[in-house]
Write an enzyme that holds these catalytic residues in place. Sequence first.
Site, PDB file in Angstrom:
ATOM      1  N   HIS A 155       0.837  -1.215   0.000  1.00  0.00           N
ATOM      2  CA  HIS A 155       0.000   0.000   0.000  1.00  0.00           C
ATOM      3  C   HIS A 155       0.868   1.260   0.000  1.00  0.00           C
ATOM      4  O   HIS A 155       0.431   2.304   0.472  1.00  0.00           O
ATOM      5  CB  HIS A 155      -0.951   0.041   1.197  1.00  0.00           C
ATOM      6  CG  HIS A 155      -1.707  -1.234   1.409  1.00  0.00           C
ATOM      7  ND1 HIS A 155      -2.957  -1.459   0.903  1.00  0.00           N
ATOM      8  CD2 HIS A 155      -1.364  -2.364   2.075  1.00  0.00           C
ATOM      9  CE1 HIS A 155      -3.365  -2.674   1.245  1.00  0.00           C
ATOM     10  NE2 HIS A 155      -2.405  -3.238   1.962  1.00  0.00           N
ATOM     11  N   SER A 276      14.717  20.456 -17.698  1.00  0.00           N
ATOM     12  CA  SER A 276      13.522  21.247 -17.940  1.00  0.00           C
ATOM     13  C   SER A 276      13.930  22.530 -18.662  1.00  0.00           C
ATOM     14  O   SER A 276      15.009  23.064 -18.429  1.00  0.00           O
ATOM     15  CB  SER A 276      12.855  21.579 -16.604  1.00  0.00           C
ATOM     16  OG  SER A 276      12.113  22.777 -16.714  1.00  0.00           O
ATOM     17  N   GLU A 289       9.460   7.556 -17.124  1.00  0.00           N
ATOM     18  CA  GLU A 289       8.084   8.009 -17.375  1.00  0.00           C
ATOM     19  C   GLU A 289       7.591   7.513 -18.724  1.00  0.00           C
ATOM     20  O   GLU A 289       6.419   7.165 -18.884  1.00  0.00           O
ATOM     21  CB  GLU A 289       8.018   9.534 -17.297  1.00  0.00           C
ATOM     22  CG  GLU A 289       8.255  10.048 -15.890  1.00  0.00           C
ATOM     23  CD  GLU A 289       8.435  11.548 -15.867  1.00  0.00           C
ATOM     24  OE1 GLU A 289       7.474  12.249 -15.505  1.00  0.00           O
ATOM     25  OE2 GLU A 289       9.522  12.026 -16.215  1.00  0.00           O
TER      26      GLU A 289
END
Length: 455
Positions: A155, A276, A289
């Site tokens: 979890h 970035s 990703e």
Amino acid sequence: MKLWGGRYEVETDNALHHLNRSILFDQRLWKVDLEGSIAWTRELRQAGYLSAEEVSALVEGLRAIMKEWEGGEFQVRESDEDIHSANERRLTELLGEVAGKLHTGRSRNDQVATDERLFLRTEVEQLQGEIRQLQAALIGQAEEGIDLILPGYTHLQQAQPIRWSHWLLQWVWMLERDRERISQAARRANLSPLGAGALAGHSLGADCESAASALGFEHIIPNSLDAVSDRDFILEILADAAILGTHLSRLAEDLILYSTREFGFVRLDPRFTTGSSIMPQKANPDALELARGKSGRLIGNLVTLLVTMKGLPSSYNKDLQEDKEPLLDTLDTLHALLPVLAALIGTLQPQGERMRAALDDALLATDLADYLVRRGLPFRQAHHAVGQAVAIAEKQGISLRELPLDYYQGLQENCDETLYELFDFERSVEGKSGGGGTGRAGVLAQLEAAKKLLE
Ligand code: ARG
């Protein structure tokens, strides 16, 4: 002239020609298409439809076309409908009339199915190698990182301590199942539709088993209707790839999390991150990703073909032309992704100190309950008592090992100083020797078995 132009007095509508045209993607089947045709000429010779001279002319022509494709010289024409018609058109340009004998007894329906099965063979081999590379990278890290211990999560909450190598090896087993599934699918795909004709078989008197075995197939598909319309072999690869994609996505997700400043369990090699355009400090885990993101299209490609197949009348229908783009996209996606992930894993820098710093005594709560059980307390009571101890320690802002012995003796009176020996993460991990557990001996045994896979 179209392969099927005879019954027409008018040209195909130009818009339909473009809708119908698959050459832009199915040209990637050029090689297997020519190989299939070479095998077919031999079949025609055996059945008495071609002379020895015609066979050698056709084979020579087909080989010349192969050279053109290899050298990037093959000119696709605006009028070429698909790879089969393009190759035949070129053969006609090279050989004249005799080229027209090649398609005897054959249809593009059995031809395309044959091409796809052949094509898949080399693709699957490449895929297997790429999966192996990723497994090798995981195994390499697991060998080096055997001493590192980190929190294991359920979890996404700290649960019990585990070895870093144990975390790594789980993916090796998932990938092994993927590899197995893909190779089983490839084995089932290795049957020949050639000779099934349009749908009903052929009347040449040729025994297509020899063409099948010349092309490396096990035998022919026993039913010609099934042969021209079966795309299970593509669905299976797409399904296997979708499952593989979910594994890669989950692996990526863990690593994205573990590489954050907050977790800091691993550092990614800067070659596998990107910056970035506005925030100068950023090094984003784009590779991971994308691994997570690409699983979406892998699943999508499976669903695309399932929906295409559902409700098709039996035998060949043009809808089946829609099988190629999802297949090619899935294969290309995996070929692009797997090597990046293998390199990323290979260069991963595990941060043992950060892993250790994240280990909280509460990870040993189950071990503490087990201790009380060994001292005679029934497990349910022990579970409850340790739960209360965790709450009290939390309230007092201390850890479980800082609660005094008399507190523990209040839970079970025969507790003694040995209870505190349990607050040792290494010891906890070592205790997990059963059930594919995270103890050193078990992990080393896994490593041994995993390394055998790579031999
Ligand atoms: N380009 C077609 C495909 O990919 C080849 C088979 C065409 N068959 C036909 N009957 N039009 O399915």
